[in-house]
Motif scaffolding. Structure first.
Motif, mmCIF file in Angstrom:
data_model
loop_
_atom_site.group_PDB
_atom_site.id
_atom_site.type_symbol
_atom_site.label_atom_id
_atom_site.label_comp_id
_atom_site.label_asym_id
_atom_site.label_seq_id
_atom_site.Cartn_x
_atom_site.Cartn_y
_atom_site.Cartn_z
ATOM 1 N N ILE A 192 57.466 32.985 42.357
ATOM 2 C CA ILE A 192 57.101 33.378 41.003
ATOM 3 C C ILE A 192 56.259 34.653 41.110
ATOM 4 O O ILE A 192 55.689 34.953 42.179
ATOM 5 N N PHE A 193 56.169 35.392 40.006
ATOM 6 C CA PHE A 193 55.353 36.615 39.995
ATOM 7 C C PHE A 193 54.168 36.414 39.076
ATOM 8 O O PHE A 193 54.311 36.016 37.909
ATOM 9 N N VAL A 194 52.970 36.681 39.609
ATOM 10 C CA VAL A 194 51.737 36.618 38.836
ATOM 11 C C VAL A 194 51.062 37.988 38.951
ATOM 12 O O VAL A 194 50.845 38.495 40.072
ATOM 13 N N PRO A 195 50.755 38.618 37.819
ATOM 14 C CA PRO A 195 50.100 39.941 37.873
ATOM 15 C C PRO A 195 48.854 39.929 38.764
ATOM 16 O O PRO A 195 48.045 38.989 38.709
ATOM 17 N N TYR A 196 48.729 40.956 39.587
ATOM 18 C CA TYR A 196 47.612 41.171 40.500
ATOM 19 C C TYR A 196 47.597 40.181 41.672
ATOM 20 O O TYR A 196 46.818 40.364 42.604
ATOM 21 N N ALA A 197 48.440 39.142 41.605
ATOM 22 C CA ALA A 197 48.583 38.239 42.751
ATOM 23 C C ALA A 197 49.886 38.521 43.471
ATOM 24 O O ALA A 197 50.048 38.191 44.650
ATOM 25 N N GLY A 198 50.832 39.150 42.747
ATOM 26 C CA GLY A 198 52.112 39.491 43.339
ATOM 27 C C GLY A 198 53.061 38.287 43.385
ATOM 28 O O GLY A 198 52.928 37.333 42.610
ATOM 29 N N ARG A 199 53.999 38.356 44.313
ATOM 30 C CA ARG A 199 54.963 37.263 44.470
ATOM 31 C C ARG A 199 54.326 36.121 45.264
ATOM 32 O O ARG A 199 53.790 36.327 46.360
ATOM 33 N N VAL A 200 54.414 34.942 44.655
ATOM 34 C CA VAL A 200 53.791 33.761 45.261
ATOM 35 C C VAL A 200 54.874 32.722 45.517
ATOM 36 O O VAL A 200 55.676 32.408 44.619
ATOM 37 N N ARG A 201 54.881 32.204 46.730
ATOM 38 C CA ARG A 201 55.860 31.171 47.071
ATOM 39 C C ARG A 201 55.593 29.901 46.269
ATOM 40 O O ARG A 201 54.470 29.394 46.224
ATOM 41 N N ALA A 202 56.651 29.383 45.560
ATOM 42 C CA ALA A 202 56.496 28.186 44.731
ATOM 43 C C ALA A 202 57.405 27.047 45.176
ATOM 44 O O ALA A 202 56.993 25.878 45.152
ATOM 45 N N ALA A 203 58.642 27.379 45.555
ATOM 46 C CA ALA A 203 59.588 26.326 45.949
ATOM 47 C C ALA A 203 59.064 25.570 47.160
ATOM 48 O O ALA A 203 58.597 26.172 48.134
ATOM 49 N N GLY A 204 59.124 24.261 47.066
ATOM 50 C CA GLY A 204 58.660 23.420 48.167
ATOM 51 C C GLY A 204 57.206 23.044 48.068
ATOM 52 O O GLY A 204 56.715 22.249 48.882
ATOM 53 N N LYS A 223 44.900 34.003 45.830
ATOM 54 C CA LYS A 223 45.345 35.395 45.824
ATOM 55 C C LYS A 223 44.607 36.250 44.798
ATOM 56 O O LYS A 223 44.593 37.486 44.893
ATOM 57 N N LEU A 224 43.999 35.610 43.792
ATOM 58 C CA LEU A 224 43.286 36.354 42.758
ATOM 59 C C LEU A 224 41.817 36.587 43.093
ATOM 60 O O LEU A 224 41.118 37.333 42.374
ATOM 61 N N VAL A 225 41.339 35.930 44.139
ATOM 62 C CA VAL A 225 39.943 36.119 44.531
ATOM 63 C C VAL A 225 39.730 37.577 44.949
ATOM 64 O O VAL A 225 40.502 38.141 45.738
ATOM 65 N N GLY A 226 38.697 38.204 44.411
ATOM 66 C CA GLY A 226 38.410 39.599 44.701
ATOM 67 C C GLY A 226 39.074 40.549 43.725
ATOM 68 O O GLY A 226 38.753 41.754 43.728
ATOM 69 N N LYS A 227 39.971 40.034 42.907
ATOM 70 C CA LYS A 227 40.649 40.870 41.907
ATOM 71 C C LYS A 227 40.243 40.464 40.492
ATOM 72 O O LYS A 227 40.084 41.315 39.613
ATOM 73 N N ALA A 228 40.082 39.179 40.281
ATOM 74 C CA ALA A 228 39.628 38.662 38.998
ATOM 75 C C ALA A 228 38.210 38.129 39.162
ATOM 76 O O ALA A 228 37.747 37.854 40.277
ATOM 77 N N ASP A 259 35.302 40.758 30.208
ATOM 78 C CA ASP A 259 35.955 42.027 30.508
ATOM 79 C C ASP A 259 36.924 41.902 31.689
ATOM 80 O O ASP A 259 37.345 42.914 32.251
ATOM 81 N N GLY A 260 37.288 40.669 32.057
ATOM 82 C CA GLY A 260 38.152 40.462 33.208
ATOM 83 C C GLY A 260 39.600 40.865 32.943
ATOM 84 O O GLY A 260 39.995 41.173 31.808
ATOM 85 N N LEU A 261 40.370 40.823 34.026
ATOM 86 C CA LEU A 261 41.776 41.212 33.932
ATOM 87 C C LEU A 261 42.568 40.306 32.987
ATOM 88 O O LEU A 261 43.496 40.761 32.308
ATOM 89 N N PHE A 262 42.187 39.051 32.950
ATOM 90 C CA PHE A 262 42.984 38.078 32.188
ATOM 91 C C PHE A 262 42.251 37.548 30.965
ATOM 92 O O PHE A 262 42.731 36.628 30.305
#
Length: 376
Positions: free
Chosen positions: A119-131, A144-149, A96-99
């Motif tokens: 990049i954008f990940v639902p429920y995690a928001g904008r996440v820095r990827a470059a570098g 970032k998904l801990v506590g949400k998923a 029954d999780g979000l994903f």
């Protein structure tokens, strides 16, 4: 008849030097002239013999590889950059999780690193990827998904690394911009990915432009000499051009012309046969010359005494000489391979000048004989 004798003698002494010719006779190219020209830096002459013919055949032209040695990393950076396309896969422990979706209990989210490096990940928001590395981004998203998923597990796959590309254009089947994988990619790999050359490989040249450096070589040399098959670096530009090879024939041959290569390799013997061979009435069989801009490394190998003079040079003008009065010369011409833009020159035999002179004065002799007959 005394008049004719005087005329012939005088013309022979003073007129032959002014007679038209196809080029310098072999007798005019003396050892002293060769040495003085070599000292002046004009050219170098090498007489083809059984010893140096093996050195010429064994020489590996690696000027192309040396041009890019130590320049460029030879592969795509392992860190992510703007334009990279990713697939973010997320699993959860609860159906029954979000994903959670279907039987797999996971969701796949396509993502592209935007112009700001996120990049954008639902429920995690904008996440820095470059570098970041792929593993670094995976940990960042999962945190970032801990506590949400529900006990999220994240996998990130790289689909296309569009932040690192190379361009392939020209006479290829599929010109375009090609992403470079994380593994090292060689020049032939990218040419093959672009569908290969439109024309025969021995008639195709490849030019690699990297920053302010550029090098050109025959496409077949990437296969014949693997060292030339250099690693590709991001932002490299590759141009394939159809450039048929030719050689020129001048002097005492039966046909002075520009001759295209009709096969992958052409020996000097085949080149001479193509233009009809040496002229029986004019050619000096010991005066067969081939003019070429040769790799300086090979010239230094053939003429070690010129090493200091050729220091820092990539090419040097070289004249190969072979004599065909000795049967060994015919065998050596079979093993000597022609190259693009070679100039083959056959010198006139010294007696050919006398033959030209006799042709010029023949009408005069004939007229003089007729006048003498009428007078008598």
């Amino acid at each position: 008849m005394r008049f004719i004798s005087v005329l012939v003698a005088a013309a022979a002494l003073f007129g032959c030097s002014a007679l038209p010719g196809d080029g310098p006779a072999a007798i005019n190219i003396t050892s002293q002239d060769v040495e003085s020209s070599a000292e002046a830096g004009d050219f170098t002459v090498v007489v083809i013999d059984p010893v140096n013919i093996e050195a010429i055949r064994a020489y590996r032209p690696l000027a192309f590889a040396n041009q890019f040695r130590g320049v460029g990393r030879g592969g795509s950076p392992t860190l992510l950059g703007v334009g990279d396309t990713l697939v973010v896969t997320i699993w959860e422990a609860s159906p029954d999780g979000l994903f959670s979706s279907g039987d797999s209990g996971s969701s796949q989210i396509p993502s592209v690193v935007d112009e700001n490096g996120f990049i954008f990940v639902p429920y995690a928001g904008r996440v820095r990827a470059a570098g970041l590395s792929i593993e670094g981004l995976r940990q960042s998203v999962q945190k970032k998904l801990v506590g949400k998923a529900v006990e999220p597990q994240v996998l990130i796959s790289l689909k296309d690394k569009l932040s690192s590309t190379a361009v392939v254009v020209g006479d290829v089947m599929k010109p375009g911009v090609y992403p470079l994988p994380l593994r090292n990619t060689r020049l032939l790999d990218l040419v093959a990915q672009a569908g290969g050359a439109r024309e025969a490989t021995y008639e195709t040249v490849v030019t690699l432009k990297r920053g302010n450096r550029a090098g050109t070589t025959r496409l077949e040399d990437l296969i014949e000499y693997p060292e030339n098959n250099v690693y590709i670096s991001p932002s490299d530009n590759i141009l394939l051009s159809h450039r048929p090879r030719t050689f020129s024939a001048f002097g005492a041959v039966k046909s002075n012309e520009l001759v295209p290569f009709r096969t992958k390799s052409v020996s000097m013997a085949e080149a001479l046969a193509t233009v009809g061979g040496l002229s029986d009435s004019r050619a000096d069989a010991n005066g067969v010359f081939l003019f070429r801009y040769e790799d300086a490394a090979l010239v230094r190998q053939l003429r070690p005494e010129l090493a200091d003079k050729l220091a820092g040079k990539k090419t040097a003008p070289l004249v190969y000489k072979v004599g065909l009065r000795d049967p060994k010369g015919f065998f050596m011409t079979q093993h000597f391979e022609m190259r693009d833009k070679d100039i083959l020159y056959i010198a006139n035999h010294p007696t050919a000048e006398l033959g030209k002179f006799l042709q010029i004065i023949a009408p005069l002799l004939s007229n003089y004989t007729v006048v003498q007959g009428i007078t008598d």
